[in-house]
Design a protein around this motif. Structure first.
Motif, PDB file in Angstrom:
ATOM      1  N   GLN A  36       8.247   8.097 -12.100  1.00  0.00           N
ATOM      2  CA  GLN A  36       7.102   7.896 -11.886  1.00  0.00           C
ATOM      3  C   GLN A  36       5.958   8.209 -12.686  1.00  0.00           C
ATOM      4  O   GLN A  36       4.913   7.694 -12.696  1.00  0.00           O
ATOM      5  CB  GLN A  36       6.951   8.373 -10.401  1.00  0.00           C
ATOM      6  CG  GLN A  36       7.750   7.912  -9.353  1.00  0.00           C
ATOM      7  CD  GLN A  36       7.137   8.002  -8.130  1.00  0.00           C
ATOM      8  OE1 GLN A  36       6.845   7.078  -7.640  1.00  0.00           O
ATOM      9  NE2 GLN A  36       7.241   9.097  -7.637  1.00  0.00           N
ATOM     10  N   VAL A  63      -0.509  10.005  -7.786  1.00  0.00           N
ATOM     11  CA  VAL A  63       1.024   9.892  -7.105  1.00  0.00           C
ATOM     12  C   VAL A  63       1.041  11.596  -6.995  1.00  0.00           C
ATOM     13  O   VAL A  63       1.341  12.174  -7.780  1.00  0.00           O
ATOM     14  CB  VAL A  63       1.943   9.386  -8.195  1.00  0.00           C
ATOM     15  CG1 VAL A  63       3.332   9.832  -7.610  1.00  0.00           C
ATOM     16  CG2 VAL A  63       1.894   7.951  -8.418  1.00  0.00           C
ATOM     17  N   SER A  91       6.148   2.854  -5.201  1.00  0.00           N
ATOM     18  CA  SER A  91       6.744   1.671  -4.268  1.00  0.00           C
ATOM     19  C   SER A  91       5.558   1.573  -3.435  1.00  0.00           C
ATOM     20  O   SER A  91       5.551   0.595  -2.445  1.00  0.00           O
ATOM     21  CB  SER A  91       7.920   1.884  -3.743  1.00  0.00           C
ATOM     22  OG  SER A  91       7.995   3.154  -3.224  1.00  0.00           O
ATOM     23  N   ASP A  92       4.666   2.652  -3.023  1.00  0.00           N
ATOM     24  CA  ASP A  92       3.686   2.373  -1.829  1.00  0.00           C
ATOM     25  C   ASP A  92       2.513   1.468  -2.399  1.00  0.00           C
ATOM     26  O   ASP A  92       1.602   1.112  -1.570  1.00  0.00           O
ATOM     27  CB  ASP A  92       2.930   3.734  -1.335  1.00  0.00           C
ATOM     28  CG  ASP A  92       4.177   4.764  -0.884  1.00  0.00           C
ATOM     29  OD1 ASP A  92       5.144   4.377  -0.428  1.00  0.00           O
ATOM     30  OD2 ASP A  92       3.734   5.915  -1.079  1.00  0.00           O
ATOM     31  N   GLU A 114       2.226  -1.407  -3.230  1.00  0.00           N
ATOM     32  CA  GLU A 114       2.414  -2.681  -2.904  1.00  0.00           C
ATOM     33  C   GLU A 114       1.742  -2.926  -1.295  1.00  0.00           C
ATOM     34  O   GLU A 114       0.854  -3.706  -1.333  1.00  0.00           O
ATOM     35  CB  GLU A 114       3.821  -3.012  -2.425  1.00  0.00           C
ATOM     36  CG  GLU A 114       4.257  -4.639  -2.173  1.00  0.00           C
ATOM     37  CD  GLU A 114       4.310  -5.318  -3.583  1.00  0.00           C
ATOM     38  OE1 GLU A 114       3.783  -6.588  -3.414  1.00  0.00           O
ATOM     39  OE2 GLU A 114       5.121  -4.918  -4.678  1.00  0.00           O
ATOM     40  N   LYS A 115       2.026  -1.993  -0.694  1.00  0.00           N
ATOM     41  CA  LYS A 115       1.386  -1.941   0.786  1.00  0.00           C
ATOM     42  C   LYS A 115      -0.233  -1.704   0.641  1.00  0.00           C
ATOM     43  O   LYS A 115      -1.036  -2.046   1.359  1.00  0.00           O
ATOM     44  CB  LYS A 115       2.006  -1.024   1.707  1.00  0.00           C
ATOM     45  CG  LYS A 115       1.585   0.422   1.538  1.00  0.00           C
ATOM     46  CD  LYS A 115       2.474   1.198   2.547  1.00  0.00           C
ATOM     47  CE  LYS A 115       2.204   2.843   2.510  1.00  0.00           C
ATOM     48  NZ  LYS A 115       3.364   3.467   2.934  1.00  0.00           N
ATOM     49  N   HIS A 116      -0.661  -1.240  -0.491  1.00  0.00           N
ATOM     50  CA  HIS A 116      -2.174  -0.900  -0.468  1.00  0.00           C
ATOM     51  C   HIS A 116      -2.898  -2.083  -1.079  1.00  0.00           C
ATOM     52  O   HIS A 116      -4.073  -2.253  -1.135  1.00  0.00           O
ATOM     53  CB  HIS A 116      -2.494   0.605  -1.291  1.00  0.00           C
ATOM     54  CG  HIS A 116      -2.087   1.700  -0.535  1.00  0.00           C
ATOM     55  ND1 HIS A 116      -3.003   2.033   0.435  1.00  0.00           N
ATOM     56  CD2 HIS A 116      -0.952   2.425  -0.437  1.00  0.00           C
ATOM     57  CE1 HIS A 116      -2.472   3.255   1.142  1.00  0.00           C
ATOM     58  NE2 HIS A 116      -1.181   3.456   0.365  1.00  0.00           N
ATOM     59  N   LYS A 136       3.890  12.832  -5.375  1.00  0.00           N
ATOM     60  CA  LYS A 136       5.143  13.215  -4.664  1.00  0.00           C
ATOM     61  C   LYS A 136       5.623  14.732  -5.092  1.00  0.00           C
ATOM     62  O   LYS A 136       5.952  15.153  -6.408  1.00  0.00           O
ATOM     63  CB  LYS A 136       6.108  12.430  -5.555  1.00  0.00           C
ATOM     64  CG  LYS A 136       7.602  12.371  -4.662  1.00  0.00           C
ATOM     65  CD  LYS A 136       8.668  11.442  -5.529  1.00  0.00           C
ATOM     66  CE  LYS A 136       9.705  11.450  -4.780  1.00  0.00           C
ATOM     67  NZ  LYS A 136      10.959  10.896  -5.557  1.00  0.00           N
ATOM     68  N   ILE A 176      -0.890   8.400  -3.397  1.00  0.00           N
ATOM     69  CA  ILE A 176       0.334   7.780  -2.715  1.00  0.00           C
ATOM     70  C   ILE A 176       1.455   8.800  -3.114  1.00  0.00           C
ATOM     71  O   ILE A 176       1.364   9.765  -3.860  1.00  0.00           O
ATOM     72  CB  ILE A 176       0.630   6.442  -3.258  1.00  0.00           C
ATOM     73  CG1 ILE A 176       0.698   6.425  -4.726  1.00  0.00           C
ATOM     74  CG2 ILE A 176      -0.362   5.202  -2.793  1.00  0.00           C
ATOM     75  CD1 ILE A 176       1.156   5.317  -5.421  1.00  0.00           C
ATOM     76  N   GLU A 177       2.547   8.794  -2.447  1.00  0.00           N
ATOM     77  CA  GLU A 177       3.725   9.487  -2.777  1.00  0.00           C
ATOM     78  C   GLU A 177       4.696   8.814  -3.765  1.00  0.00           C
ATOM     79  O   GLU A 177       5.324   9.479  -4.679  1.00  0.00           O
ATOM     80  CB  GLU A 177       4.393   9.960  -1.592  1.00  0.00           C
ATOM     81  CG  GLU A 177       5.525  11.171  -1.863  1.00  0.00           C
ATOM     82  CD  GLU A 177       6.075  11.784  -0.548  1.00  0.00           C
ATOM     83  OE1 GLU A 177       5.262  12.080   0.304  1.00  0.00           O
ATOM     84  OE2 GLU A 177       7.276  11.938  -0.664  1.00  0.00           O
ATOM     85  N   ASN A 178       4.837   7.578  -3.412  1.00  0.00           N
ATOM     86  CA  ASN A 178       5.605   6.849  -4.390  1.00  0.00           C
ATOM     87  C   ASN A 178       5.045   5.594  -5.225  1.00  0.00           C
ATOM     88  O   ASN A 178       4.280   5.086  -4.280  1.00  0.00           O
ATOM     89  CB  ASN A 178       6.972   6.501  -3.695  1.00  0.00           C
ATOM     90  CG  ASN A 178       7.671   7.549  -3.381  1.00  0.00           C
ATOM     91  OD1 ASN A 178       8.268   8.298  -4.109  1.00  0.00           O
ATOM     92  ND2 ASN A 178       7.868   8.009  -2.063  1.00  0.00           N
TER      93      ASN A 178
END
Lengths: 469, 469
Positions: free
Chosen positions: A180, A159, A143-144, A146-148, A161, A139-141
């Motif tokens: 992060q 991560v 905050s991503d 959640e969607k996973h 980023k 993921i990059e952030n």
């Protein structure tokens, strides 16, 4: 007059400086300018920061708080201070949690010969003894996550980023990504991740070295092992994942907290003549991460501030205010030294009027960030910047944040004017927290030019503290 | 629209820049600030100066005017320019005298195993074929020759003036000693000296490498062989002389002028939309000394100014004035390229309104010295410095001298505003004119940050040239 060697040329200076401090106030700006010339001359010709740094980096080496090397650095630093005409040199007890990296970390893409360059994040727990083999979720952030959702469970969260290369002030780019690192492992663990890989905070996308740095765990959430992965390895892993999203990575490290250790801040005091209870604190942290040699972070800051004081001493200067040199322990993973310093100073109701910290490397000096009212910053720009700008190439006197240690103890001293030494920011985050942060990455002229800038600021502060408004 | 690759992110920029150039003048300062952001973003992420410098230094290498490598650099540079959407790329013929160092120089203290690190000064004649063996007369200044009178005859004159380490602006320290390099051999020969040793112009007293540089001979006085001696060897020779003033040194070199060679300046023109006959010249010298790789002197200046233009081109910029990129030949030993450029421009009665030169290395950018009236310098400080200072750490906009090449052709263009790019001065004279001036001594971020500063200045000049007053 005091216990340091002074050559003939310096003796002439001492006489001229004696004259200097006895002339009327109309000539103050000129006096200041002459004093700055003397300071630069001393530092650039006979400065000792570079040779002291050589000892610290090559004979003692890296020195994470709680380690034997950190305590060796404490005692050796105390010895250095004792050779100078301070009024008092002492150790301040500090209790730190000691974290040990253990054996070299291992990470590789399963089924290939691809090794990944990783370095446990400071404070990380170990993997199980035989390591972890798991799929990777890039993921990059944070905050991503959640969607996973449920897809995170059982995986190594990675991560990736990228660093914002467009920002000249690299500290800002660092700040954009660093939270992060500190919050990542617990965030990922909340979703069931088994480990955490974090793209190194490096200003170069071609950097093959992982950069360590502190992380932490939230109470009530499983602690999962966390490591920095080099920019090059992060890119390699990302590319390989695109071709094969189901690939597995093997990861093993055995870092661990090893309990509390009694260690020390190192403090030296130079008593003021006019206002001995008004204190100017100067210094930087003596600990480092446990890789490389802690040269720019923060050998240059400690050896530099010490040499700034030596410079004023050898020039025969007598401070009006008391000047206190502090080498803080444990800035890198706990800030216990700064906390202790603040507690004691606060209990004693000390009057700390100003602070200077050096913890941004030993590159060419650019100026100082100043924590003070806009009016005071403006006064300093108008009165002091002209002394530095054209001749010494130091021109940055801007409102800004204090260093980490001053910032921590400064919570109890909200009215203290704080100066954060700013060397050139271009190269710092190529080296920071890596094997590359070694003596050879420091340039003598750049370092001693910075020492002169710090000594000059210290002199001006001591002379004109009460005029700043 | 033009012949260079543009990625998707850039396409978005092009559109925003299209918008940018169509908004009313009240927003100019904000427009400028946004444009500078784009320039820095392009240069720091996708700049090509560093990779081009790699080719120039590693594939072509050092390139003294008149050498095959210098001509290779000319043709390769022309090829680089032809890949960009210039309106015209061409070579300007320049005749240069070619000087060849010949075999490696030898210098040693007779009767010992002490070798002295020497490097023929550019333009020096050879020693006799079997070398010279002679006593050494050490002096600090050429003016000391007078008092030694007849004692000079038959000796090697050894000028051992130390570098003033206290001066942060190292170019000033260089200037204090350099005339003794250029005038020394003839001055010493006038008194009957048989050879000339000159303490290297190095900012470090621990420098084991000799620094070459140009010298010359006065007509009517014998030409004697002349060499730079490293700081370390100079100190060693001086110490040995104190113990044994009668010691002899053996010295051999076979450098010589090899006649005239036809070579070239490389020029590329980007035609202006509004004022095509008003020219802004930008560039630096493409030749180097014949040691090291000519990385900071002046690979960074040529590859940097070229990349500054590429940056504006890739951003879709269309200049108002014509911008002319010039890679001058022979700055190091004759300045024939700049002389030719000035002659032709003058014959054609060209209107060169401004010039930017880069010839002080590829270190972190600090600003520009400006040759213009005090009023104009002040206008630039007020209007442009704020765009650079806080965000990009570029803050030095002071009245000063142009670069060597612009200075030479500028004699025929006294009204041209000239900007001399100033990178950080701390490290330059550790490397200058030595084996150490190699690609590895250049930091990518520092170089590309400088490219961005130069591109930004070029943009501002082109936009606001007529407003400067």
């Amino acid at each position: 007059m005091f216990n340091i060697s002074i050559n003939t040329k310096m003796k002439n200076y001492l006489f001229s400086i004696y004259l200097l401090f006895s002339v009327p106030s109309a000539l103050i700006a000129q006096q200041d300018s002459i004093m700055l010339d003397k300071i630069y001359e001393e530092s650039l010709y006979r400065g000792e920061a570079y040779t002291n740094l050589h000892y610290l980096t090559k004979k003692i080496g890296h020195r994470i708080a709680g380690s034997a090397q950190a305590e060796e650095a404490v005692n050796w630093s105390k010895g250095l201070m004792e050779k100078l005409p301070f009024d008092r040199v002492y150790l301040q007890e500090v209790t730190v949690p000691y974290w040990d990296r253990g054996e070299k970390e291992v990470a590789k893409i399963v089924g290939s010969n691809e090794s990944l360059a990783v370095l446990a994040l400071g404070g990380s727990v170990a993997t199980p003894k035989d390591g972890i083999t798991a799929e990777v979720l890039e993921i990059e952030n944070l905050s991503d996550l959640e969607k996973h959702g449920e897809n995170v469970a059982g995986k190594i969260v990675f991560v990736n980023k990228p660093w914002d290369e467009s920002i000249v002030e690299t500290g800002v780019a660092y700040g954009l990504n660093s939270s992060q690192r500190s919050r990542g492992p617990s965030q990922a663990a909340k979703f069931g991740a088994v480990a955490y890989f974090f793209r190194s905070l490096s200003s170069s996308p071609d950097d093959a070295y992982p950069h360590t740095g502190g992380t932490g765990y939230t109470k009530g959430i499983d602690s999962i092992p966390a490591a920095a992965i080099s920019a090059v390895s992060a890119t390699k892993l990302s590319t390989t994942l695109k071709a094969n999203p189901k690939l597995k990575v093997y990861f093993k490290q055995n870092s661990a907290w090893k309990g509390l250790v009694e260690t020390h801040n190192v403090i030296a005091e130079w008593k003021g003549t006019d206002k001995p209870t008004d204190i100017i604190t100067i210094g930087g942290h003596i600990d480092s991460w446990d890789v490389g040699e802690g040269a720019h972070d923060n050998g240059t800051g400690t050896m530099g501030t010490l040499d700034a004081m030596r410079t004023l001493m050898v020039l025969g200067y007598k401070p009006k205010h008391s000047i206190r040199l502090v080498f803080y322990m444990n800035e890198e993973n706990g800030v216990q030294g700064a906390i202790k310093y603040g507690e004691e100073a606060s209990q004693k109701k000390e009057h700390i009027v100003a602070a200077i910290e050096s913890d941004a490397g030993g590159f060419a000096p650019r100026g100082f960030d100043i924590k003070a009212s806009k009016e005071k910053v403006s006064w300093i720009q108008n009165n002091w910047k002209p002394l530095f700008e054209q001749k010494f190439w130091v021109s940055r006197f801007l409102e800004g944040s204090p260093g980490v240690d001053s910032g921590v103890w400064g919570r109890q001293f909200p009215n203290t004017i704080m100066f954060n030494f700013r060397p050139d920011p271009h190269r710092y985050f190529d080296l920071h927290h890596t094997e590359k942060d070694v003596f050879e990455a420091v340039d003598r002229r750049e370092l001693q030019s910075g020492v002169a800038a710090i000594a000059s600021l210290l002199y001006l502060l001591d002379q004109h503290m009460e005029e700043i408004q």
